[in-house]
Design a protein around this motif. Structure first.
Motif, short mmCIF file in Angstrom:
data_model
loop_
_atom_site.label_atom_id
_atom_site.label_comp_id
_atom_site.label_asym_id
_atom_site.label_seq_id
_atom_site.Cartn_x
_atom_site.Cartn_y
_atom_site.Cartn_z
N LEU A 28 22.93 37.68 15.73
CA LEU A 28 22.64 38.48 14.54
C LEU A 28 22.73 39.98 14.81
CD1 LEU A 28 19.65 36.51 12.96
CD2 LEU A 28 21.97 36.73 12.03
N GLY A 29 23.02 40.33 16.05
CA GLY A 29 23.25 41.74 16.35
C GLY A 29 22.05 42.49 16.89
N ALA A 30 21.09 41.78 17.48
CA ALA A 30 19.97 42.48 18.11
C ALA A 30 20.49 43.41 19.19
CB ALA A 30 18.99 41.47 18.72
N ALA A 31 19.88 44.59 19.30
CA ALA A 31 20.32 45.56 20.30
C ALA A 31 20.06 45.02 21.71
CB ALA A 31 19.62 46.89 20.09
N LYS A 32 18.88 44.43 21.89
CA LYS A 32 18.52 43.82 23.16
C LYS A 32 17.77 42.51 22.88
CE LYS A 32 17.75 48.18 25.68
NZ LYS A 32 16.74 48.99 26.41
N VAL A 33 18.03 41.51 23.72
CA VAL A 33 17.27 40.26 23.65
C VAL A 33 16.73 39.98 25.04
CG1 VAL A 33 17.28 37.82 23.10
CG2 VAL A 33 18.76 39.37 21.81
N TYR A 34 15.42 40.16 25.18
CA TYR A 34 14.75 39.87 26.44
C TYR A 34 14.34 38.39 26.44
CZ TYR A 34 14.22 44.98 26.81
OH TYR A 34 14.44 46.33 26.88
N ALA A 35 14.85 37.65 27.40
CA ALA A 35 14.53 36.22 27.51
C ALA A 35 13.44 36.05 28.55
CB ALA A 35 15.78 35.43 27.91
N GLY A 36 12.21 35.90 28.09
CA GLY A 36 11.08 35.76 29.00
C GLY A 36 10.95 34.35 29.53
N MET A 37 10.69 34.23 30.82
CA MET A 37 10.55 32.90 31.44
C MET A 37 9.82 33.05 32.77
SD MET A 37 14.58 32.54 32.47
CE MET A 37 15.05 33.25 30.89
N ARG A 38 9.22 31.95 33.22
CA ARG A 38 8.47 32.01 34.48
C ARG A 38 9.37 32.20 35.69
NH1 ARG A 38 4.51 26.89 34.10
NH2 ARG A 38 6.36 26.07 33.04
N ASN A 39 10.55 31.58 35.65
CA ASN A 39 11.45 31.66 36.80
C ASN A 39 12.84 32.04 36.30
OD1 ASN A 39 12.89 31.41 39.15
ND2 ASN A 39 12.56 29.21 39.40
N THR A 40 13.29 33.22 36.64
CA THR A 40 14.59 33.71 36.16
C THR A 40 15.75 33.29 37.06
OG1 THR A 40 14.35 35.80 37.35
CG2 THR A 40 13.49 35.71 35.08
N ALA A 41 15.46 32.68 38.19
CA ALA A 41 16.52 32.32 39.14
C ALA A 41 17.53 31.38 38.49
CB ALA A 41 15.92 31.66 40.38
N GLY A 42 18.80 31.74 38.59
CA GLY A 42 19.86 30.88 38.08
C GLY A 42 20.11 31.00 36.59
N PHE A 43 19.31 31.79 35.90
CA PHE A 43 19.52 31.93 34.46
C PHE A 43 20.64 32.92 34.20
CE2 PHE A 43 18.86 33.85 30.29
CZ PHE A 43 18.70 32.74 29.49
N SER A 44 21.63 32.47 33.45
CA SER A 44 22.77 33.33 33.13
C SER A 44 23.26 32.98 31.74
CB SER A 44 23.90 33.13 34.16
OG SER A 44 25.01 33.93 33.84
N GLU A 45 23.05 33.88 30.83
CA GLU A 45 23.44 33.67 29.44
C GLU A 45 23.95 35.01 28.91
OE1 GLU A 45 23.87 31.54 25.79
OE2 GLU A 45 23.16 30.73 27.69
N PRO A 46 25.18 35.06 28.45
CA PRO A 46 25.74 36.33 27.97
C PRO A 46 24.87 36.98 26.90
CG PRO A 46 27.45 34.65 28.10
CD PRO A 46 26.14 33.95 28.33
N GLY A 47 24.61 38.26 27.08
CA GLY A 47 23.89 39.02 26.08
C GLY A 47 22.38 38.89 26.13
#
Length: 237
Positions: A28-47
């Motif tokens: 929808l065109g958000a300027a930033k999307v912060y994806a909060g999670m307990r473990n960020t290791a291996g997370f890869s999602e464009p944008g």
């Protein structure tokens, strides 16, 4: 509250409803999307910008606020679920403490931490992901339902508190969604992408509550009835 151009922070965004919300906000065109999670290791999602956060840990929450100090939309999605046979099971007390720490206190903790950031913006919003089991007794979900009922009550008080600020509050009520949490339940399920689309559309429309499926709508609609579903629920699936 427009999603386009907003800075969105979503807890529990590594999968399920949270990931669907993050992707929808990005699209929808958000300027930033912060994806909060307990473990960020291996997370890869464009944008999407992964941010470590454990909603049960105050230091972790405060670190997330420092990492995302420009948030204008906060979505409290992180949650856990588990079952016991019924309300008299000896393990319900301990399970309730666990459920409340994430599903209730986590919402309170994250909301209070981000509130100073949100209220600095000209327009901002908080979305709390709740559940229809607030009104639909299911003995095997006793602890989970109680934690979500508490989160609903907090959401209503929060909405009143925020009326004097620039921050709106949206409550999302949903029944079973097709995620890892419900994989063992043999029941109709809403797709996460559908929930995400409805939620952000409701936010942009200025709604204060959203009932994302027929079960949630029916449960809420009967609350004032002599035959309210919380008194005479349909058989649990």
């Amino acid at each position: 509250m427009k999603v386009q151009g907003a800075n969105v922070f979503i807890t529990g965004a590594n999968r399920g409803i949270g990931l669907a919300l993050a992707r929808r906000a990005r699209d929808l065109g958000a300027a930033k999307v912060y994806a909060g999670m307990r473990n960020t290791a291996g997370f890869s999602e464009p944008g999407l910008i992964p941010v470590q956060i454990d909603v049960t840990d105050e230091a972790s929450v405060q670190a997330a606020v420092r990492a995302a100090g420009d948030v204008t939309i906060l979505i409290n999605n992180a949650g856990i679920g588990a079952v016991k046979p019924d309300a008299l099971d000896p393990g319900v007390e301990a399970q309730s403490r666990e459920m409340f720490e994430t599903n209730y206190f986590g919402v309170v903790r994250v909301t209070q931490a981000f509130a100073p950031v949100l209220t600095q913006a000209a327009k901002s919003a908080i979305v709390n992901v709740l559940s229809s089991v607030t009104w639909l007794p299911a003995p095997f979900l006793t602890a989970y339902a109680a934690s979500k009922a508490a989160a609903w009550s907090y959401t209503n008080s929060l909405r009143q508190t925020m009326q004097a600020t620039s921050t709106s509050v949206l409550a999302l009520h949903v029944h079973f969604v097709d995620t890892d949490m419900t994989r063992l339940f043999d029941a109709p399920k809403t797709q996460p992408d559908d929930v995400a689309q409805q939620t952000l559309a409701a936010l942009e429309a200025g709604q204060v509550e959203l009932f994302a499926d027929d079960t949630a709508r029916a449960a809420k609609a009967t609350l004032s009835s002599e035959h309210a579903l919380y008194l005479a629920p349909q058989p649990a699936h």
